[in-house]
Design an enzyme around this catalytic site. Structure first.
Site, PDB file in Angstrom:
ATOM      1  N   ARG A 155      12.840  -1.738   6.151  1.00 50.10           N
ATOM      2  CA  ARG A 155      13.471  -2.127   7.404  1.00 50.10           C
ATOM      3  C   ARG A 155      14.984  -2.213   7.198  1.00 50.10           C
ATOM      4  NH1 ARG A 155       9.796  -0.477   9.756  1.00 50.10           N
ATOM      5  NH2 ARG A 155       8.320  -1.542  11.131  1.00 50.10           N
TER       6      ARG A 155
ATOM      7  N   GLU B 168      18.873   0.165  15.563  1.00 50.99           N
ATOM      8  CA  GLU B 168      18.443   1.539  15.852  1.00 50.99           C
ATOM      9  C   GLU B 168      18.394   1.747  17.356  1.00 50.99           C
ATOM     10  OE1 GLU B 168      14.720   2.072  13.793  1.00 50.99           O
ATOM     11  OE2 GLU B 168      15.612   1.579  11.866  1.00 50.99           O
TER      12      GLU B 168
ATOM     13  N   ARG C 191       0.816  -1.221   0.000  1.00 47.15           N
ATOM     14  CA  ARG C 191       0.000   0.000   0.000  1.00 47.15           C
ATOM     15  C   ARG C 191       0.846   1.267   0.000  1.00 47.15           C
ATOM     16  NH1 ARG C 191      -3.773  -3.029   4.267  1.00 47.15           N
ATOM     17  NH2 ARG C 191      -1.671  -3.546   4.955  1.00 47.15           N
TER      18      ARG C 191
ATOM     19  N   ARG D 124       6.620  -9.902  -4.315  1.00 44.89           N
ATOM     20  CA  ARG D 124       6.481 -11.361  -4.247  1.00 44.89           C
ATOM     21  C   ARG D 124       5.503 -11.844  -5.323  1.00 44.89           C
ATOM     22  NH1 ARG D 124       4.794 -13.295   1.528  1.00 44.89           N
ATOM     23  NH2 ARG D 124       3.510 -11.542   1.032  1.00 44.89           N
TER      24      ARG D 124
ATOM     25  N   HIS E 201      14.371   7.128  11.526  1.00 48.22           N
ATOM     26  CA  HIS E 201      13.137   6.320  11.449  1.00 48.22           C
ATOM     27  C   HIS E 201      11.885   7.181  11.684  1.00 48.22           C
ATOM     28  CE1 HIS E 201      11.578   1.938  11.768  1.00 48.22           C
ATOM     29  NE2 HIS E 201      10.697   2.735  11.160  1.00 48.22           N
ATOM     30  N   ILE E 202      11.659   8.101  10.742  1.00 45.78           N
ATOM     31  CA  ILE E 202      10.545   9.043  10.892  1.00 45.78           C
ATOM     32  C   ILE E 202       9.528   8.914   9.756  1.00 45.78           C
ATOM     33  CG2 ILE E 202      11.792  10.743  12.285  1.00 45.78           C
ATOM     34  CD1 ILE E 202      12.241  12.339   9.613  1.00 45.78           C
TER      35      ILE E 202
END
Ligand code: DGY
Length: 326
Positions: free
Chosen positions: A239, A268, A158, A179, A287-288
């Site tokens: 990730r 992190e 999404r 995939r 990581h925002i």
């Protein structure tokens, strides 16, 4: 009757937890900048009915098995690789997440990293701060065009769809690898499915949006970076564990790729001594991806609502282990 007990691993605004406080005893970790220590969390959760977590809390089998009353783990993230899903499912504990509400916001950040890397925004600011800007130069701080280039999206979920939509406004050609081939998405967004290798070879910009699984761990390694164009820009908002960071650093240092924009890292938080920070052509943020006030508020509300539903004997609004039944 004893009220259910809910533990929250981060400081959450009072108004957001209001609905929970009406039906449960709520306790919250109060550490300002420090994360809740694992042993402390284990003790706090031992009698909890519900747990409000964030993506940096590792909820492994030892925590789950030490919490016999636990009915729901509600994670304030779309990703849930920090939670041992199979142990939770075995103990009939719902694992909830916050999908959809962060799609546009995360796509915006992916694009912001892409644009900052391509147009050297952070480097440009540093150049001025360091006092190097003496005159206008024909090739001063030249970057790379974004419009009419080829974007490769790895992981067409999404958020990927929202990134592809943004790319059409820049007249980009969009390739994707996933995939499964997604014909409807391909047609609607004029995005072409291709193999991972073909995408790496053809794309000017490669955005990783893959969730972390056994198949996606270390997917971007030496071999992947060596297939990219020397002018390629690599963006990661998926990730950190999907990228072998030493291989990325090697590729950047040796001109195998041009630059990178990263929101996520293998471990992190990274320190201010991390080798990636020594590379001028890299843009790093902490990581925002979903960090806007509007989206984070919705995420906190949904995380709370998922718990409220379970405590009221209803299915959560969003949960990932569909084998768990009421
Ligand atoms: C998530 O929700 O999983 C994202 O990483 C947030 O930025």
């Amino acid at each position: 009757m004893k009220q259910p007990y809910v533990y929250i691993t981060k400081k959450i605004p009072k108004e957001v937890i209001g609905p929970l406080e009406k039906i449960a005893t709520v306790k919250m970790w109060n550490g300002e900048s420090e994360k809740v220590p694992v042993e402390f969390l284990k003790r706090e959760v031992a009698n909890a009915t519900a747990l409000f977590t964030t993506l940096d809390d590792t909820i492994d089998h030892s925590i789950i098995e030490n919490s016999p009353q636990l009915k729901v783990i509600s994670n304030m993230a779309v990703g849930y690789d920090n939670i041992d899903i199979s142990t939770a499912t075995k103990h009939s504990i719902f694992v909830c997440n916050t999908p959809d509400i962060l799609n546009d916001t995360t796509a915006d950040l992916a694009f912001a990293l892409l644009m900052s890397s391509a147009r050297r925004i952070v480097e440009g600011q540093q150049f001025i701060k360091d006092g190097y800007w003496k005159d206008w130069g024909p090739l001063l701080m030249v970057g790379r065009d974004i419009h009419h280039k080829t974007l490769g999206i790895v992981g067409m979920g999404r958020i990927g769809e929202k990134v592809a939509k943004r790319a059409t406004g820049f007249d980009m050609e969009v390739l994707y690898h996933n995939r499964t081939k997604r014909d409807s998405v391909g047609e609607a967004l004029n995005a072409t499915y291709c193999s991972f290798d073909e995408l790496l070879e053809k794309a000017d910009f490669i955005i990783n949006l893959l969730p972390l699984t056994d198949e996606t761990r270390n997917k971007f390694d030496e071999s992947a970076f060596s297939k990219m164009k020397n002018t390629a820009i690599f963006i990661n908002v998926g990730r950190g564990m999907s990228v072998v960071e030493e291989d990325l650093i090697y590729a950047l240092q040796n001109g195998e790729i041009a630059s990178a924009g990263l929101d996520v890292y293998r471990h992190e938080p990274i320190s201010n001594q991390h080798p990636l920070l020594k590379l001028d052509q890299v843009v790093l943020v902490p990581h925002i991806g979903s960090a806007t006030i509007e989206t984070r508020t919705k995420m906190m509300q949904l995380t709370v609502q998922n718990i409220v539903n379970v405590l009221e004997g209803k299915y959560p609004e969003a949960y990932v282990n569909k084998d768990v039944k009421l």
